[in-house]
Design an enzyme around this catalytic site. Sequence first.
Site, PDB file in Angstrom:
ATOM      1  CG  ASP A  92      28.703 -58.011 -54.689  1.00 37.87           C
ATOM      2  OD1 ASP A  92      28.509 -58.293 -53.483  1.00 37.87           O
ATOM      3  OD2 ASP A  92      29.157 -56.914 -55.056  1.00 37.87           O
ATOM      4  CD  GLU A 187      31.023 -55.146 -49.522  1.00 42.90           C
ATOM      5  OE1 GLU A 187      31.592 -54.548 -48.604  1.00 42.90           O
ATOM      6  OE2 GLU A 187      31.626 -55.581 -50.515  1.00 42.90           O
TER       7      GLU A 187
END
Length: 419
Positions: A92, A187
């Site tokens: 991400d 994350e």
Amino acid sequence: MELTKEIQEFLLNEALERFLRYVKVWTTSDEMIETVPSTKIQLDLGKLLVEELKKLNLEDIIHDEYGFVYAFLPPSKGFEKVKPIGFLAHVDTSPSVSGKDVKPVIYSNYDGKEIKFTQNKDLVLTFDDSPNLEEYIGLDIITSEGDTLLGADDKAGVAEIMAACAAWKKFDELKHGPIVICFTTDEETGLGIDKVNMKKLPKICYTVDGGEMGELEFECFDAWLAQTKFIGLNVHPGNAKNKMINAIQIANRFFSELPESESPEHTEEREGFFHLTKLQGKAEEATSRMLIRDFIEENNKRRMDYLKNLKKAYEIRYPGLKIEIDFKHQYQNMFTYIDKKPQVVDLAKQAIEKAGLEVKINPIRGGTDGARLSAKGIPTPNIFAGGLLFHSRKEYIPTLALQKSTEVLIYLAHLWTQN
Ligand SMILES: [Zn+2]
């Protein structure tokens, strides 16, 4: 073992080609959503990685319900007994800047002048933004067009791990033990790593994320969250004398008692702080959220004691007022765990040196997925992925960093075969 020119070139081409492909896949996460993955688009990069891992003939490839990708690289012949290690990177990108339709631009042989972004004429990248840039004169630099972030955080890490896998498969002389690959989601929202399947990970892991060339991180904040509730008493203001207890007013006063020097805007390096992130309420009741951070847990305990004593003093000062403080330990300085297995860090240092770089050890003024894994019993330092100015439209990476980080992974896996 030394890497030949041929292998170094292979690593650069592999990592660069993959990086340019991955940054074009939109994978922005969403901090307002508490499910994992917070955005379905993160699965798109996961699917692509699964296909590429299959092409590379890795084993036990899994794309699970949380969007995590796991794969296993069997050891070189004769190295079956070597301790398994894991490499992690996150798919991400930060929700703080758009990551949609990223178009990477390569500036070959960077001349040291300011970089003007092609889609945003007002935006420039200079040495003031990033002093590292001066060291990168003569290298090839990759940026976005200036209307999005680049996504080197952490698609550089993903590309480097994939490039290392390609090299381990192609060059038999690159010896290694069993290796587990794990690509994680969310994350940036901090919620992804809770969903990691601990049974899939080996006892030693490294995240490949963030940081300039040569950086190695194995210290992070000890982090606490203090949630406070002020319970007052509202009375018609016309006859409130000696009766009203104005919770929001008192809360405001309460937080102004904290030392100004211990705030994020007045601290750096190894200094800790109180950080009030939210204060809301009415005369009747007020609530707040505060982050407490330091590298040393004792210092945070002192900060919490300070709040507890302030609570007592305020309850005396305003009879009838009630203050409730709830402290939650968010994560611990991973050094506490990593210190018990110094070899995990020592070999990473050696690998960075073997790649011809100076080791730069920086404590992280924040947390990482590695910190959470370390707390769960898997020491997980972080190796640089090479990008700079994260979470911004000025994010950039020199192509050499893609190569050097991949070299470090190759050397590191080899060093573990000898220990
Ligand atoms: Zn990252």
